[in-house]
Write a protein that holds these residues in place. Structure first.
Motif, PDB file in Angstrom:
ATOM      1  N   PRO A  20      58.839 -75.055  79.979  1.00  0.00           N
ATOM      2  CA  PRO A  20      57.935 -75.891  80.768  1.00  0.00           C
ATOM      3  C   PRO A  20      56.621 -75.187  81.079  1.00  0.00           C
ATOM      4  O   PRO A  20      56.505 -73.962  80.966  1.00  0.00           O
ATOM      5  N   GLY A  21      55.632 -75.970  81.478  1.00  0.00           N
ATOM      6  CA  GLY A  21      54.304 -75.450  81.792  1.00  0.00           C
ATOM      7  C   GLY A  21      54.340 -74.401  82.885  1.00  0.00           C
ATOM      8  O   GLY A  21      55.069 -74.539  83.862  1.00  0.00           O
ATOM      9  N   ARG A  22      53.547 -73.362  82.710  1.00  0.00           N
ATOM     10  CA  ARG A  22      53.398 -72.275  83.681  1.00  0.00           C
ATOM     11  C   ARG A  22      54.715 -71.588  84.017  1.00  0.00           C
ATOM     12  O   ARG A  22      54.907 -71.083  85.118  1.00  0.00           O
ATOM     13  N   GLY A  23      55.616 -71.586  83.035  1.00  0.00           N
ATOM     14  CA  GLY A  23      56.921 -70.946  83.254  1.00  0.00           C
ATOM     15  C   GLY A  23      56.930 -69.456  82.956  1.00  0.00           C
ATOM     16  O   GLY A  23      57.865 -68.754  83.339  1.00  0.00           O
ATOM     17  N   GLY A  24      55.902 -68.968  82.241  1.00  0.00           N
ATOM     18  CA  GLY A  24      55.826 -67.539  81.955  1.00  0.00           C
ATOM     19  C   GLY A  24      55.830 -67.178  80.484  1.00  0.00           C
ATOM     20  O   GLY A  24      55.960 -66.011  80.134  1.00  0.00           O
ATOM     21  N   LYS A  25      55.651 -68.165  79.610  1.00  0.00           N
ATOM     22  CA  LYS A  25      55.673 -67.893  78.167  1.00  0.00           C
ATOM     23  C   LYS A  25      54.524 -66.976  77.769  1.00  0.00           C
ATOM     24  O   LYS A  25      54.720 -65.965  77.093  1.00  0.00           O
ATOM     25  N   THR A  26      53.320 -67.336  78.189  1.00  0.00           N
ATOM     26  CA  THR A  26      52.143 -66.530  77.866  1.00  0.00           C
ATOM     27  C   THR A  26      52.248 -65.145  78.504  1.00  0.00           C
ATOM     28  O   THR A  26      51.898 -64.133  77.881  1.00  0.00           O
ATOM     29  N   THR A  27      52.743 -65.093  79.736  1.00  0.00           N
ATOM     30  CA  THR A  27      52.877 -63.806  80.438  1.00  0.00           C
ATOM     31  C   THR A  27      53.832 -62.886  79.691  1.00  0.00           C
ATOM     32  O   THR A  27      53.608 -61.668  79.620  1.00  0.00           O
ATOM     33  N   ASN A  28      54.900 -63.438  79.118  1.00  0.00           N
ATOM     34  CA  ASN A  28      55.816 -62.650  78.281  1.00  0.00           C
ATOM     35  C   ASN A  28      55.057 -61.994  77.137  1.00  0.00           C
ATOM     36  O   ASN A  28      55.172 -60.789  76.906  1.00  0.00           O
ATOM     37  N   LEU A  29      54.278 -62.794  76.411  1.00  0.00           N
ATOM     38  CA  LEU A  29      53.575 -62.258  75.245  1.00  0.00           C
ATOM     39  C   LEU A  29      52.490 -61.266  75.631  1.00  0.00           C
ATOM     40  O   LEU A  29      52.267 -60.282  74.937  1.00  0.00           O
ATOM     41  N   GLU A  30      51.839 -61.516  76.765  1.00  0.00           N
ATOM     42  CA  GLU A  30      50.829 -60.564  77.231  1.00  0.00           C
ATOM     43  C   GLU A  30      51.467 -59.222  77.577  1.00  0.00           C
ATOM     44  O   GLU A  30      50.899 -58.161  77.271  1.00  0.00           O
ATOM     45  N   TYR A  31      52.652 -59.255  78.174  1.00  0.00           N
ATOM     46  CA  TYR A  31      53.348 -58.003  78.507  1.00  0.00           C
ATOM     47  C   TYR A  31      53.774 -57.265  77.232  1.00  0.00           C
ATOM     48  O   TYR A  31      53.607 -56.052  77.112  1.00  0.00           O
ATOM     49  N   GLN A 106      62.166 -71.527  89.769  1.00  0.00           N
ATOM     50  CA  GLN A 106      61.831 -72.213  91.021  1.00  0.00           C
ATOM     51  C   GLN A 106      62.583 -73.546  91.116  1.00  0.00           C
ATOM     52  O   GLN A 106      62.630 -74.311  90.147  1.00  0.00           O
ATOM     53  N   LYS A 107      63.147 -73.804  92.287  1.00  0.00           N
ATOM     54  CA  LYS A 107      63.915 -75.042  92.471  1.00  0.00           C
ATOM     55  C   LYS A 107      63.079 -76.273  92.130  1.00  0.00           C
ATOM     56  O   LYS A 107      63.594 -77.245  91.582  1.00  0.00           O
ATOM     57  N   ALA A 108      61.789 -76.219  92.430  1.00  0.00           N
ATOM     58  CA  ALA A 108      60.909 -77.360  92.177  1.00  0.00           C
ATOM     59  C   ALA A 108      60.742 -77.648  90.683  1.00  0.00           C
ATOM     60  O   ALA A 108      60.301 -78.740  90.309  1.00  0.00           O
ATOM     61  N   GLN A 109      61.106 -76.684  89.831  1.00  0.00           N
ATOM     62  CA  GLN A 109      60.927 -76.843  88.380  1.00  0.00           C
ATOM     63  C   GLN A 109      62.222 -77.223  87.649  1.00  0.00           C
ATOM     64  O   GLN A 109      62.231 -77.303  86.419  1.00  0.00           O
ATOM     65  N   ARG A 110      63.283 -77.466  88.396  1.00  0.00           N
ATOM     66  CA  ARG A 110      64.591 -77.710  87.763  1.00  0.00           C
ATOM     67  C   ARG A 110      64.541 -78.860  86.758  1.00  0.00           C
ATOM     68  O   ARG A 110      64.989 -78.724  85.613  1.00  0.00           O
ATOM     69  N   ALA A 111      63.976 -79.995  87.163  1.00  0.00           N
ATOM     70  CA  ALA A 111      63.933 -81.157  86.259  1.00  0.00           C
ATOM     71  C   ALA A 111      63.054 -80.881  85.037  1.00  0.00           C
ATOM     72  O   ALA A 111      63.366 -81.311  83.926  1.00  0.00           O
ATOM     73  N   LYS A 112      61.956 -80.134  85.239  1.00  0.00           N
ATOM     74  CA  LYS A 112      61.054 -79.830  84.121  1.00  0.00           C
ATOM     75  C   LYS A 112      61.721 -78.912  83.103  1.00  0.00           C
ATOM     76  O   LYS A 112      61.469 -79.032  81.898  1.00  0.00           O
ATOM     77  N   ASN A 113      62.551 -77.995  83.567  1.00  0.00           N
ATOM     78  CA  ASN A 113      63.303 -77.138  82.636  1.00  0.00           C
ATOM     79  C   ASN A 113      64.185 -77.986  81.721  1.00  0.00           C
ATOM     80  O   ASN A 113      64.193 -77.801  80.497  1.00  0.00           O
ATOM     81  N   ILE A 114      64.928 -78.905  82.325  1.00  0.00           N
ATOM     82  CA  ILE A 114      65.855 -79.750  81.563  1.00  0.00           C
ATOM     83  C   ILE A 114      65.093 -80.659  80.607  1.00  0.00           C
ATOM     84  O   ILE A 114      65.456 -80.802  79.434  1.00  0.00           O
ATOM     85  N   GLU A 115      63.997 -81.238  81.104  1.00  0.00           N
ATOM     86  CA  GLU A 115      63.163 -82.109  80.261  1.00  0.00           C
ATOM     87  C   GLU A 115      62.610 -81.342  79.064  1.00  0.00           C
ATOM     88  O   GLU A 115      62.605 -81.837  77.934  1.00  0.00           O
ATOM     89  N   MET A 120      62.553 -80.033  73.308  1.00  0.00           N
ATOM     90  CA  MET A 120      62.621 -79.036  72.235  1.00  0.00           C
ATOM     91  C   MET A 120      63.663 -79.452  71.203  1.00  0.00           C
ATOM     92  O   MET A 120      63.420 -79.360  69.992  1.00  0.00           O
ATOM     93  N   TYR A 121      64.813 -79.916  71.665  1.00  0.00           N
ATOM     94  CA  TYR A 121      65.868 -80.401  70.775  1.00  0.00           C
ATOM     95  C   TYR A 121      65.326 -81.519  69.874  1.00  0.00           C
ATOM     96  O   TYR A 121      65.525 -81.502  68.653  1.00  0.00           O
ATOM     97  N   GLU A 122      64.612 -82.478  70.477  1.00  0.00           N
ATOM     98  CA  GLU A 122      64.056 -83.599  69.719  1.00  0.00           C
ATOM     99  C   GLU A 122      62.989 -83.127  68.730  1.00  0.00           C
ATOM    100  O   GLU A 122      62.932 -83.603  67.590  1.00  0.00           O
ATOM    101  N   ASN A 123      62.144 -82.193  69.167  1.00  0.00           N
ATOM    102  CA  ASN A 123      61.088 -81.691  68.283  1.00  0.00           C
ATOM    103  C   ASN A 123      61.664 -80.945  67.089  1.00  0.00           C
ATOM    104  O   ASN A 123      61.147 -81.050  65.970  1.00  0.00           O
TER     105      ASN A 123
END
Length: 201
Positions: A20-31, A106-115, A120-123
């Motif tokens: 999901p957006g702002r989850g840390g993907k870019t931060t992983n690659l930057e590290y 973050q609890k607020a991101q739970r639904a976005k993780n699942i979505e 990703m499965y569909e793509n």
């Protein structure tokens, strides 16, 4: 599908960081880019817009040695997080060999993780790729937020939400501090290389 050049004895493997957006993907690659600076052959390409941190992808190849006489190069990509960029996410998944799914604890991101996981499965299906046969590692990112009293999900809940059927390796992580970023990377590389060994002669 790994790109194999028999003449030059080279194999190129594509690993995509998805989530999901702002989850840390870019931060992983930057590290990773900072940590492995000496081993990286090209500059990291990061395309950012005002409303999403990564519009297309970060590109970050580095060498991991030889397998069956082949030189191996890893390409790391991220996808844009926001749902409106799904066509780009799908495009980045073309030719993928392994996936790190970066979930936001973050609890607020739970639904976005699942979505995001369902999308990703569909793509992947659009390329006739089966998520259940794909090398995948789960990363539950931003665990450091628990120290600042931000409500976060327990790993047991994330496992149930995202990994109860897939049953792939999972890491609690903090991309901003580097916690478990490199173990996540090493695990996805090792299981992806194992999955493509049969393609090498």
């Amino acid at each position: 599908m790994a790109l194999i050049n028999v003449k030059t004895k080279e194999v190129q493997i594509k690993i995509v960081y998805y989530g999901p957006g702002r989850g840390g993907k870019t931060t992983n690659l930057e590290y990773i880019n900072h940590t492995y600076r000496d081993q990286i052959k090209t500059e990291m390409v990061s395309l950012k817009t005002h409303d999403d941190r990564t519009l297309f992808f970060d590109f970050l190849p580095f060498d991991v040695g030889r397998i069956k006489g082949f030189d191996v190069t890893i390409q790391l990509y991220t996808v844009p997080g926001q749902v409106k960029y799904n066509a780009t996410r799908r495009l980045v998944l073309r030719g993928v060999d392994g996936i790190v799914f970066v979930a936001d604890v973050q609890k607020a991101q739970r639904a976005k993780n699942i979505e995001s996981l369902n999308q990703m499965y569909e793509n992947l299906e659009t390329y006739n790729l089966d998520l259940f046969k794909m090398p995948v590692v789960m990363q539950y990112n931003k665990v450091d937020l628990g120290k600042s009293n931000t409500p976060i999900l327990a790993s047991e809940i994330l496992q149930r939400d995202l990994n109860s059927i897939l049953r792939v390796p999972a890491f609690e992580a903090s991309a901003i501090t580097g916690g478990n970023v490199i173990p996540t990377l090493k695990k996805i590389i090792s299981i992806t290389l194992a999955s493509i060994q049969d393609q090498l002669f």
